[in-house]
Scaffold this motif. Structure first.
Motif, PDB file in Angstrom:
ATOM      1  N   ASN A 104      50.766  24.147  64.065  1.00 39.15           N
ATOM      2  CA  ASN A 104      49.607  25.032  63.856  1.00 39.15           C
ATOM      3  C   ASN A 104      48.644  24.517  62.773  1.00 39.15           C
ATOM      4  OD1 ASN A 104      50.857  26.917  65.697  1.00 39.15           O
ATOM      5  ND2 ASN A 104      52.169  27.555  63.987  1.00 39.15           N
ATOM      6  N   PHE A 105      48.495  23.204  62.707  1.00 37.20           N
ATOM      7  CA  PHE A 105      47.674  22.645  61.626  1.00 37.20           C
ATOM      8  C   PHE A 105      46.194  22.980  61.817  1.00 37.20           C
ATOM      9  CE2 PHE A 105      45.428  19.169  59.421  1.00 37.20           C
ATOM     10  CZ  PHE A 105      45.970  19.336  58.151  1.00 37.20           C
ATOM     11  N   LYS A 106      45.743  23.055  63.048  1.00 36.11           N
ATOM     12  CA  LYS A 106      44.335  23.362  63.308  1.00 36.11           C
ATOM     13  C   LYS A 106      43.960  24.731  62.744  1.00 36.11           C
ATOM     14  CE  LYS A 106      40.874  23.574  67.005  1.00 36.11           C
ATOM     15  NZ  LYS A 106      40.289  24.832  66.511  1.00 36.11           N
ATOM     16  N   SER A 107      44.882  25.693  62.896  1.00 35.45           N
ATOM     17  CA  SER A 107      44.593  27.034  62.381  1.00 35.45           C
ATOM     18  C   SER A 107      44.538  27.048  60.850  1.00 35.45           C
ATOM     19  CB  SER A 107      45.647  28.029  62.874  1.00 35.45           C
ATOM     20  OG  SER A 107      46.916  27.715  62.322  1.00 35.45           O
ATOM     21  N   TYR A 167      41.763  28.172  56.203  1.00 36.24           N
ATOM     22  CA  TYR A 167      41.707  27.901  54.752  1.00 36.24           C
ATOM     23  C   TYR A 167      40.795  26.733  54.379  1.00 36.24           C
ATOM     24  CZ  TYR A 167      45.855  30.854  54.924  1.00 36.24           C
ATOM     25  OH  TYR A 167      46.728  31.887  55.145  1.00 36.24           O
ATOM     26  N   GLY A 168      40.318  25.996  55.365  1.00 34.56           N
ATOM     27  CA  GLY A 168      39.416  24.891  55.072  1.00 34.56           C
ATOM     28  C   GLY A 168      40.134  23.540  55.045  1.00 34.56           C
ATOM     29  N   HIS A 169      39.353  22.480  55.174  1.00 33.44           N
ATOM     30  CA  HIS A 169      39.916  21.127  55.244  1.00 33.44           C
ATOM     31  C   HIS A 169      40.506  20.667  53.908  1.00 33.44           C
ATOM     32  CE1 HIS A 169      38.719  20.120  59.352  1.00 33.44           C
ATOM     33  NE2 HIS A 169      37.620  20.821  59.132  1.00 33.44           N
ATOM     34  N   ARG A 170      39.985  21.187  52.806  1.00 31.38           N
ATOM     35  CA  ARG A 170      40.551  20.794  51.507  1.00 31.38           C
ATOM     36  C   ARG A 170      41.998  21.240  51.402  1.00 31.38           C
ATOM     37  NH1 ARG A 170      41.916  22.581  46.792  1.00 31.38           N
ATOM     38  NH2 ARG A 170      41.393  24.725  47.350  1.00 31.38           N
ATOM     39  N   GLU A 206      48.288  27.995  48.239  1.00 29.19           N
ATOM     40  CA  GLU A 206      46.990  28.066  48.911  1.00 29.19           C
ATOM     41  C   GLU A 206      47.049  28.884  50.203  1.00 29.19           C
ATOM     42  OE1 GLU A 206      47.610  24.146  46.839  1.00 29.19           O
ATOM     43  OE2 GLU A 206      48.686  25.314  48.359  1.00 29.19           O
ATOM     44  N   LEU A 207      48.258  29.032  50.779  1.00 26.30           N
ATOM     45  CA  LEU A 207      48.397  29.711  52.075  1.00 26.30           C
ATOM     46  C   LEU A 207      48.799  31.175  51.938  1.00 26.30           C
ATOM     47  CD1 LEU A 207      50.137  26.928  54.203  1.00 26.30           C
ATOM     48  CD2 LEU A 207      47.711  27.322  53.777  1.00 26.30           C
ATOM     49  N   GLU A 208      48.746  31.704  50.705  1.00 26.06           N
ATOM     50  CA  GLU A 208      49.017  33.134  50.457  1.00 26.06           C
ATOM     51  C   GLU A 208      50.390  33.555  50.978  1.00 26.06           C
ATOM     52  OE1 GLU A 208      45.756  34.957  52.425  1.00 26.06           O
ATOM     53  OE2 GLU A 208      44.255  34.267  50.967  1.00 26.06           O
TER      54      GLU A 208
END
Length: 374
Positions: A245-248, A253-256, A317-319
Motif C-alpha cells: 500500500n505504498f501508493k496510498s 502523507y506526501g512523498h517526503r 509520521e503515519l499517526e
C-alpha cells in the motif's frame, strides 16, 4: 608509569640515514688507512716509520673512530641530537685527513663531505650549522704551526671562502629538493583527491541516493554474475520485497514521508543481510535481494526476519499506522534461466500481494496452490 615512545615514520627514516652515513664514515676511515699504508710501502714517503705509525695512522684513526663511536652512541640514546653528532664525527674525520695530508691541495675538498651529507636532511639551518663546524675545524687545524706555515695568505682566505661557496651550493640543492618534494606532495594529494572523487562517483553510479542500496542497474550486473556462479554449483536465492500500500502512503502523507519510509525499510534490510548478500532498490517501493552460501531454509528465515522487523517498526509520521511488506522467494535450479527465475520470484511476490500481503511466498507455496486448484 613508564610511557615508551613509538618512533614516527619520519624518525625511523631519519635514524636509518644517520646509521647509513656512520657506516659510510667507517669506510672512509678504512680507505684512508689502506691508502696511507700503500703509499708508505710503495711510494717515496718522507716520514720515518715511527712518525708514520703514530702521527699518520694511530692518532688520526683513533680520533676518527672515537668520533664515529660517540655519534653511534648518541644516535641510540639521544636520537634528537643524532644529526649533530654525525656531523661532528664527519668534521673530525675530514679535518684529521686534511691535517695529515696538508701537502695535497686537492684533499681540502673532503671538508665538503659533511656539508653535502647534511643535504640529505633537507634543512637549510642544518647545512649552515655544519658549515660552522667546518670553520671551527679549520681554526683548530690552524693551531698547528707546521700546517699554518704551509698555507699562503691566499690559502688563509680562500679556504673559508671555499667553505661558504660550497655551503651556498648545498643550500641551493636543499631549496631545489624541498621544492621538488612539495611538488610531489601536491601531486600525490591531487592524485588522492582524484581517487576519492572517482570512488565517490563510482559508488554514486552504483547505489541509490535515497536508500544507499545498490540501484537497479548495478543489481542487474550482479544478478548476471551471480547466475554464472550458480551455474558452477554455488547456491543462489532471489527475493523481491515490496512495501504494501505504498501508493496510498504517498497520496495521504506526501512523498517526503514516503521517502522516510523507504529509508527505514532499506535500513532494516541492510542490518539483516549478510556481508556476502547483495541488496538493491529495484523499483519505486520494490527491493531485490541476492543471497549466497546458505540453504533455502536459511534464506527463508532471513527474509521472514526482515518482514517481521519491518512490520514492528513505529512510524510517527503515519499517526500510529504500521507498514508491512510482501516477499517473493525462489532458489536457483539448473532448469531455470535467469529471466525465468526472476519471473517466478515476481509471481511469488504477486501471489503474496493478492492473498493478503505481509507474507512471504515461495515457489513451494505456488506449487501447493496449483495442486490444490487442480
Amino acid at each position: 608509569m613508564h610511557n615508551s615512545h613509538i618512533p614516527t615514520d619520519y624518525e625511523f627514516k631519519h635514524s636509518k640515514w644517520i646509521k647509513k652515513m656512520l657506516r659510510a664514515y667507517w669506510l672512509v676511515v678504512l680507505t684512508h688507512v689502506v691508502i696511507q699504508i700503500g703509499c708508505f710501502l710503495f711510494l717515496d714517503y718522507d716520514r720515518t716509520p715511527e712518525d708514520f705509525m703514530i702521527h699518520v695512522l694511530f692518532w688520526p684513526t683513533l680520533a676518527s673512530a672515537l668520533a664515529i663511536l660517540i655519534a653511534s652512541w648518541v644516535e641510540r640514546r639521544f636520537s634528537s641530537f643524532s644529526f649533530y653528532s654525525m656531523s661532528m664525527a664527519s668534521t673530525v674525520i675530514a679535518w684529521s685527513i686534511i691535517h695529515v695530508n696538508y701537502d695535497i691541495r686537492i684533499i681540502l675538498a673532503i671538508c665538503l663531505l659533511p656539508i653535502f651529507a647534511s643535504v640529505l636532511f633537507f634543512n637549510k639551518k642544518r647545512v649552515w650549522t655544519v658549515c660552522l663546524m667546518q670553520m671551527i675545524g679549520y681554526v683548530i687545524v690552524l693551531c698547528d704551526p707546521a700546517y699554518r706555515l704551509y698555507l699562503s695568505s691566499f690559502d688563509m682566505v680562500s679556504i673559508p671562502a671555499f667553505l661558504i661557496v660550497g655551503t651556498y651550493v648545498a643550500q641551493l640543492i636543499v631549496i631545489s629538493g624541498v621544492e621538488v618534494l612539495d611538488d610531489l606532495q601536491a601531486s600525490m594529494l591531487a592524485k588522492q583527491d582524484l581517487i576519492v572523487r572517482n570512488a565517490i562517483m563510482s559508488k554514486q553510479s552504483k547505489t541509490d541516493g535515497l536508500t544507499n542500496l545498490y540501484n537497479q542497474s548495478s543489481f542487474k550486473d550482479y544478478y548476471e554474475k551471480a547466475f554464472e556462479y550458480a551455474n558452477n554449483g554455488m547456491s543462489l536465492h532471489l527475493a523481491l520485497i515490496d512495501i504494501d500500500n505504498f501508493k496510498s502512503i504517498n497520496d495521504t502523507y506526501g512523498h517526503r514521508v514516503g521517502d522516510v519510509i523507504l529509508e527505514r525499510v532499506s535500513l532494516v534490510i541492510q542490518e539483516n543481510v549478510t556481508s556476502s548478500d547483495i541488496a538493491a532498490r529495484y523499483g519505486g517501493e520494490e527491493f531485490a535481494l541476492l543471497m549466497f552460501e546458505q540453504s533455502f531454509e536459511q534464506a527463508y528465515t532471513l527474509v521472514e526476519q526482515i518482514r517481521k522487523k519491518i512490520a514492528r517498526l513505529v512510524h510517527p509520521e503515519l499517526e500510529g499506522a504500521y507498514i508491512t511488506v510482501s516477499v517473493g522467494l525462489q532458489s536457483y535450479s539448473p532448469n531455470l534461466s535467469k529471466d525465468k527465475l526472476f519471473e517466478e520470484v515476481d509471481a511469488c511476490l504477486y501471489t503474496a500481494k493478492r492473498t493478503g500481503k505481509n507474507k512471504t511466498v515461495t515457489s513451494l507455496d505456488l506449487s501447493l496452490t496449483v495442486e490444490e486448484n487442480n
